[in-house]
Design an enzyme around this catalytic site. Structure first.
Site, PDB file in Angstrom:
ATOM      1  N   GLU A 196     -11.122   1.365  -4.173  1.00  0.00           N
ATOM      2  CA  GLU A 196     -10.469   1.794  -2.935  1.00  0.00           C
ATOM      3  C   GLU A 196      -9.179   2.538  -3.255  1.00  0.00           C
ATOM      4  OE1 GLU A 196      -9.917  -1.855  -0.803  1.00  0.00           O
ATOM      5  OE2 GLU A 196      -8.567  -2.700  -2.287  1.00  0.00           O
ATOM      6  N   ASP A 243       0.813  -1.221   0.000  1.00  0.00           N
ATOM      7  CA  ASP A 243       0.000   0.000   0.000  1.00  0.00           C
ATOM      8  C   ASP A 243       0.845   1.269   0.000  1.00  0.00           C
ATOM      9  OD1 ASP A 243      -2.113  -1.825   0.292  1.00  0.00           O
ATOM     10  OD2 ASP A 243      -2.074  -1.658   2.468  1.00  0.00           O
TER      11      ASP A 243
END
Length: 541
Positions: A206, A32
């Site tokens: 997302e 991430d």
């Protein structure tokens, strides 16, 4: 006995060349990624879940050589990770810079939700959290600072009216942010419902980021979930509030359409962030995986880098290839310097504990008491045996380093005299509380344990009475080998060919990768015993 050769070894070998990018740029569990540039400096953060210090901050001058300079959450009074599962904790941080402040926004899943911390210095220390309860269950937030001086939080949230049309139906939403109070104001705006084409039932939109370029606002998101079907998609609008129109050539990054049986695959590419260089070049950081067989990987989701081209007003990541490359020509920022501890390429290093502990050591949840001691004069690291175990949601006597390569090894020397039968200390390879292998010393033997949901399973054991022992774990793709030595030269196998897929994300679940660890426990009973480690050596291929 201790090693037959002493003295400090060269800490670094085989650093990556500055003429090329070697992927992954952050090897091992570093998912991430989010990046920002300030002048000629680049800063990057990753998810750290229940590991502490939380949200590592990395710095680079050239996008190639990275060094950890701090962590956003390094004090228990900021955030307490007690009771957080290993794959819970800190989800998807994002780093931004505006008007002299570095901002990091993140989700603390299960225990507080979304928050912002900030600092005048990129390495910190960072502030106490400014909590954002109004986001009400949103995840993956990022900050966008508009050229007109306004600021916004953009984030993933549930379906409209909490009535999903299908499993994985999510939305991207936005709230304005008051830069003085760091609290959201105004109404929540719905920017994307479902994904690029809701009629196709896209899942898990997302990880949103907004960028400004050439009169447009670009909204980039991950889509498809963080597994094999992961991808990156892009929308644009003339207004920050929308409407956002998807690119007709989405996704702008994915590997899901490629042959699963191709050699040396890179998979699950997505969750990207873009950065513009002073030269005008654009590059993307994103997560991806290196499986050794099928969808099995133990090194976790790692950080990769690829060039970006703007084509007809839209960014395309990795535009000249179908497959994400292990090597690209270096960006215009390339330097001749190397990082003090390389985080990519082929590297070896030797830690003899004569220097303060470097920030790449990780702990499971907050360290609240002084159970370890680094003696730089003696060149040792001591771990106090305590009742805590990995199976519990506390802070065991456990110090960890990421498994960064599919093939490599970690070796350590330990002196340990147990006081009670149930005490043990040694070296492990950890995926989660129910999935790890532990080669350890007890009062009268060496043993290899496999942790399962039902408890320990003994895989091998050998009588052993000397105080000191060298322990080694060797990774060989889909297998681990475990061995020991009394003199540090001649190693004897305790057990070879142990199934590595048991520790893969595909088998064990969760979002983290494997970590090597120094571990000492008295398994529920008080103890005054210590395990003393003399060195840690990591070699990779």
């Amino acid at each position: 006995m201790k090693p037959t050769t002493t003295g400090e070894e060269p800490p670094i070998t085989d650093a990556p060349r500055a003429t090329s990018v070697q992927n992954p740029i952050l090897a091992g569990f570093n998912p991430d990624p989010s990046i920002c540039r300030v002048s000629d400096d680049y800063y990057l953060v990753n998810s750290s879940f229940a590991y502490f210090p939380g949200i590592p901050i990395l710095h680079s001058k050239d996008l190639i050589h990275w060094e950890q300079i701090g962590a956003a959450i390094d004090r228990t009074e900021q955030v307490d990770l007690s009771e957080q599962g290993i794959s819970r904790g800190f989800f998807a941080p994002a780093i931004s810079y505006d008007d002299g402040w570095f901002y990091i926004i993140c989700t603390l899943i299960d225990n507080g939700g979304n928050f912002i911390v900030r600092s005048r210095q990129p390495e910190g220390p960072y502030s106490e959290p400014y909590w954002l309860p109004e986001l009400n269950g949103g995840i993956d937030p990022s900050l966008f600072f508009d050229k007109n001086g306004k600021a916004y939080v953009v984030y993933n949230h549930g379906a409209p009216d909490r009535k999903p049309l299908y499993s994985g139906h999510r939305t991207i939403r936005m709230r304005e942010l008051n830069k003085e109070t760091l609290q959201v104001v105004g109404e929540e705006l719905l920017l994307v419902n479902g994904g690029v084409d809701i009629s196709q039932e896209p899942v898990w939109i997302e990880a949103p980021h907004i960028y400004q370029k050439d009169g447009y606002y670009y909204l980039m998101c991950a889509e498809g979930g963080t597994g094999y079907n992961h991808s990156e998609v892009i929308f644009r609008s003339e207004k920050v509030s929308g409407p956002y129109v998807p690119h007709t050539e989405n996704p702008i990054l994915t590997q899901r359409h490629l042959d699963r049986n191709r050699p040396h695959p890179i998979t699950t590419a997505g969750h990207a962030d873009l950065v513009e260089l002073p030269s005008g070049e654009w590059w993307a950081v994103f997560l991806a995986c290196r499986p050794y067989r099928g969808d099995h990987f133990n090194t976790g989701r790692e950080t990769f880098l690829a060039p970006v081209k703007w084509i007809d007003g839209w960014p395309v990541i990795n535009p000249d290839f179908e497959e994400v490359q292990y090597e690209y020509p270096a960006p215009a920022t390339a330097q001749t310097s190397t990082a003090s501890v390389p985080l990519n390429g082929q590297f070896n290093y030797h830690i003899d504990f004569t220097q303060p502990l470097d920030p790449r050591w990780l702990f499971l949840r907050n360290v609240k008491e002084a159970w370890y001691q680094s003696d730089t004069d003696a060149g040792t690291l001591s771990l106090q045996l305590r009742p805590e175990t990995i199976a519990e949601r506390g802070n065991p006597s456990l110090m960890l380093r990421r498994q960064t390569h599919l093939n490599g090894q970690i070796t350590t020397y330990m002196e340990f005299t147990p006081e009670q039968e149930q005490e043990m200390a040694g070296l492990l390879i950890l995926q989660n509380q129910d999935h790890y292998y532990f080669i350890n010393k007890t009062a009268d033997k060496l043993q290899l344990l496999k942790q399962t949901e039902a408890g320990y399973e003994t895989l091998a054991e050998q009588s052993y009475t000397p105080v000191g022992v060298h322990l080694r774990i060797e990774a060989r793709g889909d297998q681990y080998n475990f061995s020991y030595s009394e003199n540090g030269v001649d190693f004897t196998s305790l057990l070879d060919g142990v199934d590595a897929t048991y520790l893969s994300t595909e088998t064990a679940g969760g979002f983290v990768g494997c970590l090597y660890g120094l571990y000492a426990t008295s398994n529920g009973e008080p103890s005054k015993a210590q395990a003393v480690f003399d060195y840690v050596e990591i070699k990779n291929e």
